[in-house]
Each structure stands twice: as structure tokens, then as C-alpha cells.
Design an enzyme around this catalytic site. Sequence first.
Site, PDB file in Angstrom:
ATOM      1  N   LYS A  13       0.792  -1.147  -0.058  1.00  0.00           N
ATOM      2  CA  LYS A  13      -0.095  -0.049  -0.030  1.00  0.00           C
ATOM      3  C   LYS A  13       0.784   1.392  -0.033  1.00  0.00           C
ATOM      4  O   LYS A  13       0.519   2.274  -0.700  1.00  0.00           O
ATOM      5  CB  LYS A  13      -0.903  -0.009   1.073  1.00  0.00           C
ATOM      6  CG  LYS A  13      -1.793  -1.256   1.447  1.00  0.00           C
ATOM      7  CD  LYS A  13      -2.824  -0.889   2.477  1.00  0.00           C
ATOM      8  CE  LYS A  13      -2.299  -0.960   3.930  1.00  0.00           C
ATOM      9  NZ  LYS A  13      -1.560  -2.184   4.433  1.00  0.00           N
ATOM     10  N   ARG A  88      -9.089   1.078   9.172  1.00  0.00           N
ATOM     11  CA  ARG A  88      -8.623  -0.214   9.211  1.00  0.00           C
ATOM     12  C   ARG A  88      -9.744  -1.081  10.291  1.00  0.00           C
ATOM     13  O   ARG A  88      -9.603  -2.179  10.591  1.00  0.00           O
ATOM     14  CB  ARG A  88      -7.498   0.001  10.155  1.00  0.00           C
ATOM     15  CG  ARG A  88      -6.303  -0.775   9.418  1.00  0.00           C
ATOM     16  CD  ARG A  88      -5.049  -0.528  10.537  1.00  0.00           C
ATOM     17  NE  ARG A  88      -3.862  -1.211  10.204  1.00  0.00           N
ATOM     18  CZ  ARG A  88      -2.664  -0.618   9.647  1.00  0.00           C
ATOM     19  NH1 ARG A  88      -2.889   0.601   9.102  1.00  0.00           N
ATOM     20  NH2 ARG A  88      -1.591  -1.240   9.657  1.00  0.00           N
ATOM     21  N   ARG A 127      12.160  -5.340   4.529  1.00  0.00           N
ATOM     22  CA  ARG A 127      12.056  -3.829   3.851  1.00  0.00           C
ATOM     23  C   ARG A 127      12.806  -2.751   4.867  1.00  0.00           C
ATOM     24  O   ARG A 127      13.059  -3.246   5.907  1.00  0.00           O
ATOM     25  CB  ARG A 127      10.347  -3.628   3.798  1.00  0.00           C
ATOM     26  CG  ARG A 127       9.644  -3.362   4.968  1.00  0.00           C
ATOM     27  CD  ARG A 127       8.326  -3.165   4.542  1.00  0.00           C
ATOM     28  NE  ARG A 127       7.513  -2.983   5.722  1.00  0.00           N
ATOM     29  CZ  ARG A 127       6.071  -2.527   5.823  1.00  0.00           C
ATOM     30  NH1 ARG A 127       5.681  -2.700   4.678  1.00  0.00           N
ATOM     31  NH2 ARG A 127       5.723  -2.382   6.919  1.00  0.00           N
ATOM     32  N   ARG A 161      11.641  -0.840  10.585  1.00  0.00           N
ATOM     33  CA  ARG A 161      10.701  -0.199  11.493  1.00  0.00           C
ATOM     34  C   ARG A 161      10.790  -1.505  12.491  1.00  0.00           C
ATOM     35  O   ARG A 161      10.991  -2.502  12.406  1.00  0.00           O
ATOM     36  CB  ARG A 161       9.255  -0.342  10.820  1.00  0.00           C
ATOM     37  CG  ARG A 161       8.989   0.768  10.287  1.00  0.00           C
ATOM     38  CD  ARG A 161       7.606   0.572   9.408  1.00  0.00           C
ATOM     39  NE  ARG A 161       6.504   0.129   9.902  1.00  0.00           N
ATOM     40  CZ  ARG A 161       5.330  -0.207   9.526  1.00  0.00           C
ATOM     41  NH1 ARG A 161       4.941   0.270   8.443  1.00  0.00           N
ATOM     42  NH2 ARG A 161       4.589  -0.659  10.368  1.00  0.00           N
ATOM     43  N   ARG A 172       0.093  -8.702  13.388  1.00  0.00           N
ATOM     44  CA  ARG A 172      -0.627  -7.436  12.489  1.00  0.00           C
ATOM     45  C   ARG A 172      -1.384  -8.425  11.403  1.00  0.00           C
ATOM     46  O   ARG A 172      -2.471  -7.649  11.139  1.00  0.00           O
ATOM     47  CB  ARG A 172       0.577  -6.851  11.759  1.00  0.00           C
ATOM     48  CG  ARG A 172       1.564  -5.867  13.001  1.00  0.00           C
ATOM     49  CD  ARG A 172       2.467  -5.391  12.311  1.00  0.00           C
ATOM     50  NE  ARG A 172       2.714  -4.721  11.034  1.00  0.00           N
ATOM     51  CZ  ARG A 172       3.743  -4.140  10.487  1.00  0.00           C
ATOM     52  NH1 ARG A 172       4.956  -4.803  10.877  1.00  0.00           N
ATOM     53  NH2 ARG A 172       3.765  -3.453   9.528  1.00  0.00           N
TER      54      ARG A 172
HETATM   55  P1  AMP Z   1       1.245   0.684   9.142  1.00  0.00           P
HETATM   56  O1  AMP Z   1       2.504   1.761   8.898  1.00  0.00           O
HETATM   57  O2  AMP Z   1       0.149   0.921   8.068  1.00  0.00           O
HETATM   58  O3  AMP Z   1       1.739  -0.725   8.965  1.00  0.00           O
HETATM   59  O4  AMP Z   1       1.077   0.862  10.596  1.00  0.00           O
HETATM   60  C1  AMP Z   1       1.847   0.508  11.649  1.00  0.00           C
HETATM   61  C2  AMP Z   1       0.975   0.237  12.886  1.00  0.00           C
HETATM   62  O5  AMP Z   1       0.422   1.703  13.056  1.00  0.00           O
HETATM   63  C3  AMP Z   1      -0.306  -0.570  13.030  1.00  0.00           C
HETATM   64  O6  AMP Z   1       0.307  -1.909  13.279  1.00  0.00           O
HETATM   65  C4  AMP Z   1      -1.116  -0.078  14.047  1.00  0.00           C
HETATM   66  O7  AMP Z   1      -0.610  -0.348  15.323  1.00  0.00           O
HETATM   67  C5  AMP Z   1      -0.793   1.542  13.719  1.00  0.00           C
HETATM   68  N1  AMP Z   1      -2.046   1.915  12.879  1.00  0.00           N
HETATM   69  C6  AMP Z   1      -1.855   2.575  11.810  1.00  0.00           C
HETATM   70  N2  AMP Z   1      -2.822   2.875  11.101  1.00  0.00           N
HETATM   71  C7  AMP Z   1      -3.946   2.504  11.942  1.00  0.00           C
HETATM   72  C8  AMP Z   1      -5.205   2.621  11.986  1.00  0.00           C
HETATM   73  N3  AMP Z   1      -6.197   3.150  10.969  1.00  0.00           N
HETATM   74  N4  AMP Z   1      -5.958   2.033  12.947  1.00  0.00           N
HETATM   75  C9  AMP Z   1      -5.297   1.502  14.025  1.00  0.00           C
HETATM   76  N5  AMP Z   1      -3.921   1.499  14.356  1.00  0.00           N
HETATM   77  C10 AMP Z   1      -3.257   1.923  13.206  1.00  0.00           C
END
Ligand code: AMP
Length: 217
Positions: A13, A88, A127, A161, A172
Site C-alpha cells: 500500500k 482499518r 524492507r 521499523r 498484524r
Molecule cells: P502501518 O504503517 O500502516 O503498517 O501501521 C503501523 C501500525 O500503526 C499498525 O500496526 C497499528 O498499530 C498502527 N496503525 C496505523 N494505522 C492505524 C489505523 N488506521 N487504526 C489503528 N491502528 C493503526
Amino acid sequence: MNLVLLGPPGGGKGTQAKRLQEKYGLVQLSTGDMLRAAVASGSEVGRRAKAVMDAGQLVSDEIVIAIIDERLDQPDLAKGAIFDGFPRTVAQAEALDAMMERKGKKLDFAIEIRVPDAYIVERITGRFTCGKCGAGYHDTFQQPKIAGTCDSCGSSEFVRRPDDNVETVTKRLEAYHAQTAPLLPYYDKRGALKLVDGTMDIAEVTRALEAVVDSAG
Ligand code: AMP
């Protein structure tokens, strides 16, 4: 044009949102990036989010909805937004609908970038990004052209990360299937859902996404 990109963590994404941003002048809105910035700044939101993110769970709807609500009022979104990692949960999707309506905006498509779980661990654990400009790379699929040097800005500082490890990825993925996958029927019911095969190589996925965007005319 406002798009939601759906799909599992590590499904592409963020990579694809950056490419669409460049081509169409849309703005990538990644709640993950915004939360990581909050953690790095040591703000109250960041302190509340950090442990949850490290555990691979979802931060509360209330926090992410407030972040997006404020972001949508900023003036750089004239051409539209690409929502990456938001919504989400169904509650977030409902809140997004209400916010968009209140702000006189429209959601055009939700696009699922479909990638089976079997691909995800390799994708995520390999990554890394440029610490200076944020360009994304991968140990196997997308190495910098010159080892140790960012293609985009020439920096030699790269970051990984803390939640990109095998144990957290599993959590996740569980969160994705339990809490985010219900958004697929949510958008499909209103005819807004499109599907793109996320197992193709990066450029092919981009082409498929562009075909969807271009179909809006
Ligand atoms: P991402 O960078 O999108 O993989 O997000 C990393 C982490 O941030 C996720 O595993 C969640 O802990 C938190 N997170 C990101 N976006 C959301 C969201 N829309 N709702 C809840 N938690 C989020």
C-alpha cells in the site's frame, strides 16, 4: 479523486501510494506514518500509541479518527487523498464516510491490493527505508542501485521499523483478518470496491492501480 488502499501489512500500500501520489498529485495519508511521527516526537498520542504498535495491535479508533479529521482540513488535499492504512476497522470507515460528507468530499474507490499471507513475512522482514527521504527498499525485491546509497537522495542512512519482525507481523496479520477484512464487503456493497493482484511485481501493480484511477475519467 479520493482513494482508500486496502490490503494486508506489507502488501504494498505505501509503495503504491507514493507512486500514485507522484503521478496524479494526490496526497498519501498514512496513519502509520503519522503515528510513527507522533512516537518520534514524544507527544501524548505517541506515548499512548507506541506499546500498541510494537505489539502489532491496532491503536484506538478515537486516536486515528482524530488524526485524520484534523489532516483532512489542511489545504494541500485539493486534488484528493490516498488513504493508506486507514480505515482499518468498520468504525473508522463509518467515521471516514461522515467526515467526508461533512467536508463536502467524496470517496471514489476502495482498492484491495490482494496478497496471500504466505508472501507477507518475507516482504515485511526484508524492507527498509531511507532515513532521510523515506524512499522504500527491500533486501530481495528492490535494492538501491548503488549498495548503501539511496537512489532518490544519496543518503547512506537507512532505517527498519521496529514492528517489522516475524512475531509482530503475525499479530498484524491477525488484526488485518479480524478487524480490517470486513471493510471489503463494506465497500463492495456500495459498488466502490476494486481488486488488484498484489503478487505481481511493483510496476505491474502500479499499472493495474492506474487503470482503476483512469477508469474514473
Ligand atoms: P502501518 O504503517 O500502516 O503498517 O501501521 C503501523 C501500525 O500503526 C499498525 O500496526 C497499528 O498499530 C498502527 N496503525 C496505523 N494505522 C492505524 C489505523 N488506521 N487504526 C489503528 N491502528 C493503526
